[in-house]
Each structure stands twice: as C-alpha cells, then as structure tokens.
Design a protein around this motif. Structure first.
Motif, mmCIF file in Angstrom:
data_model
loop_
_atom_site.group_PDB
_atom_site.id
_atom_site.type_symbol
_atom_site.label_atom_id
_atom_site.label_comp_id
_atom_site.label_asym_id
_atom_site.label_seq_id
_atom_site.Cartn_x
_atom_site.Cartn_y
_atom_site.Cartn_z
ATOM 1 N N GLY A 22 0.810 -1.208 0.000
ATOM 2 C CA GLY A 22 0.000 0.000 0.000
ATOM 3 C C GLY A 22 0.844 1.259 0.000
ATOM 4 N N GLY A 25 2.509 1.519 -3.350
ATOM 5 C CA GLY A 25 1.558 1.910 -4.382
ATOM 6 C C GLY A 25 1.242 3.391 -4.385
ATOM 7 N N LYS A 26 1.212 4.004 -3.200
ATOM 8 C CA LYS A 26 0.927 5.438 -3.123
ATOM 9 C C LYS A 26 2.013 6.276 -3.778
ATOM 10 N N ILE A 53 -2.082 -2.548 -8.806
ATOM 11 C CA ILE A 53 -2.075 -1.201 -8.242
ATOM 12 C C ILE A 53 -1.779 -0.169 -9.331
ATOM 13 N N ARG A 57 -4.114 2.915 -10.522
ATOM 14 C CA ARG A 57 -3.600 4.284 -10.397
ATOM 15 C C ARG A 57 -3.390 4.943 -11.757
ATOM 16 N N THR A 234 -5.013 3.324 -1.312
ATOM 17 C CA THR A 234 -3.791 3.332 -2.121
ATOM 18 C C THR A 234 -4.042 3.961 -3.476
ATOM 19 N N TRP A 235 -5.216 3.720 -4.053
ATOM 20 C CA TRP A 235 -5.512 4.267 -5.382
ATOM 21 C C TRP A 235 -6.759 5.152 -5.388
#
Length: 316
Positions: A22, A25-26, A53, A57, A234-235
């Motif tokens: 997570g 992914g950010k 992810i 995103r 995260t997305w």
C-alpha cells in the motif's frame, strides 16, 4: 453476537506485506524509472499485485508491464490502461501460460496485439475486450483471428475434432466477454466458433450445462482477489474511488488499528535512535580524519607546518 457489516464485526488485520504494498503503491510514480531493478527479485504474486495497483492508479503502460511480467502468471488484467500492441506482444512471449486476459478499454491495442496474444498463449481460455468505441472496433476486427482453420479435419461435429486438426485461431478459447457485442459479430461467432461462449451469465446450473469460471463473469475484475487485502486508499485519491470505511475492532473502542500502531512504533523507534546515529556518524568522521592523518604523508606535512607556524607566531 455480531452480523456481517455491523460495527461490532471483528476485522482481520492486514498482512505486513499488504501494508508495504500500500505504501509502495501510493508512491508508484516515483519508482517507475527503476522498476525493473526494484522488482527483479520480487515473487510473482507481489509483481502481479504491483501491476494491479499500477492499473488502478492509471500508471500502467508498456514499460511498467514488461518490467513486472512473470512467466508463471496465469491471469493478466490490463483493462483501461495505456498498454499498446508492443507491450502486449512482449508479455505474451514471456507469459505463455496465460489462461485469462482482460484487454477491455485498451484503446492502444489493435488486432495485431491480439494476434500475438493468441499465437503465443496456447492455453488462453478466457478473453475480455471491448468496453469503449476503440476497443469495440478492435474486437470486431479480431473475429478472423479467433476463427479456426482446419487441416483436412474429419468428423460430423466440432466436439469430435482434435486440437491438432485446428491449424490456427484461438484453439483453447472457450469464454469471450464482450459486453456490447453487435448482432452480426455474435451470429458470426455462434456459426463459425461454436466452442466459444459469449458473455456467459452466472447460473446455479451453469451455462449450457458448463460451470462458468469466475474470471468469465463480466462484473468481476480479474485482479480483484490479488488486491483484496490492500487498503483501497492506495488508489482512491487518483481514481476517485470512495474506500470502504474501516470497521472498528470489538476489542476496544479506543484501540488504534494495527497499521497505525505499526507506523507509530516505527516513528518512535526512529526518533529514539536518531541521536545515537548522529553520534556514531560524528565518531566515524573523526576516526576517518585521524586515520587519514596517520597514513597520509601530505597530511603529516600539513600538521607539522601548522605546528611550526603556531610556534613561530608565539615567539614573535
């Protein structure tokens, strides 16, 4: 007693690897340039989670896909991404064990990319495409790629044919998800590709007597299970998705979530060790300077010259 969805329902804490994914992914856009080196030693499931992810995103393109591609993958979801024919063809060469692929809403994928996918992935059973005008246009042009060509086949029905008698086409394809298929295309597939079932619907009795695979259901994303343990935040900021609220634990109304406790513990430890690290750095620097003075002739000359200079100044 608690019921599903109630505030008293106990939630299972996320795994540490999911928390790390997570965080990664950010900040995915910050690592794309070095992604091939970063992910080189990652397991196949971690690479697939990173791919999922990146797709959510809106960062999935040819470079990201090729950097993460793993030969053991059996599913591939690149729907709604910027992947083109080049990336799809390359990943088809690498991941020849693919059984389910979603290329829906991929406006840069043409029949050329689909042809490479069908050619290399001989175990492909589920294909999902269409979903946008460009992808629907590509899907219509792919009908000839899916249709089999026969090599002097003998038999009264398709069921009697052996796969070696099918020269080209999607030999193993059984399920096609194309939400906005036109009547002409559907009739053509039904006539010339009777083995392929188009847009199956869930049923307790299966579809035409055959159990429908989960991956062939149009309302289910192929990679949902891969990211089910990763925080949707995260997305969410990029895709505009409203994450599901975190249900508090029944242990204590004031107890912090596991992820927050983990973060605070790390911050506390980092703050506590900061002075010690600074002291060690200063000691290391002084030791390095002393070693340099003891081993370098030039340094010794500079020290002696400084001492002589101070002695002359004091006498004068």
């Amino acid at each position: 007693m608690s019921f599903p969805g109630s505030p008293l329902e106990k939630t299972k804490p996320r795994r540490l690897v999911s928390l790390c994914l997570g965080v990664l992914g950010k900040h995915f856009e910050d690592i794309t340039a070095d992604l091939s080196e970063i992910a080189a030693n990652f397991p196949a499931d971690i690479k697939m989670a990173m791919l999922a992810i990146a797709r959510r995103r809106k960062l999935l393109n040819d470079e990201v896909l090729i950097s993460l591609a793993e030969s053991s993958w059996e599913i591939l979801d690149i729907s709604g991404s910027d992947v083109s024919d080049s990336g799809l063809a390359k990943v088809a060469e690498i991941c020849q064990s693919l059984q389910a692929v979603d290329i829906s809403r991929c406006s840069k994928v043409t029949p050329l990319g689909v042809s490479e996918l069908v050619h290399h992935c001989r175990s492909l059973e589920i294909l999902r495409y269409g979903g946008c005008p460009r992808s629907d246009y590509t899907a219509r042009r792919c009908l000839g790629i899916l249709k089999p060509e026969l090599n002097n086949a003998e038999g009264e029905s398709w069921e009697e044919l052996d796969t070696v008698e099918i020269a080209k086409g999607a030999q193993s394809l059984r399920w096609l998800v194309w939400p906005k298929i036109d009547e002409d295309s559907q009739e053509s597939l039904a006539t010339e590709c009777p083995r392929i079932i188009v847009n199956p619907k869930p049923s307790p009795f299966g579809f035409r007597g055959v159990e429908v695979p989960r991956e062939a259901l149009p309302d289910i994303a192929l990679d949902d299970l891969i990211v089910k343990d990763i925080n949707p935040k995260t997305w969410a900021a990029v895709c505009g998705i409203t994450p599901r609220p975190v249900v508090p634990s029944i242990l204590s109304p004031t107890e912090l979530p596991m992820a927050e406790r983990f973060r605070l513990a790390f911050v506390e430890r980092d703050t506590r060790l900061a002075p010690k690290r600074a002291k060690n750095a200063r000691q290391h620097q002084r030791r390095a300077e002393r070693d340099w003075v003891m081993t370098s002739t030039d340094a010794k000359s500079i020290v002696l010259a400084s001492q002589v200079s101070r002695s002359l100044h004091s006498r004068s």
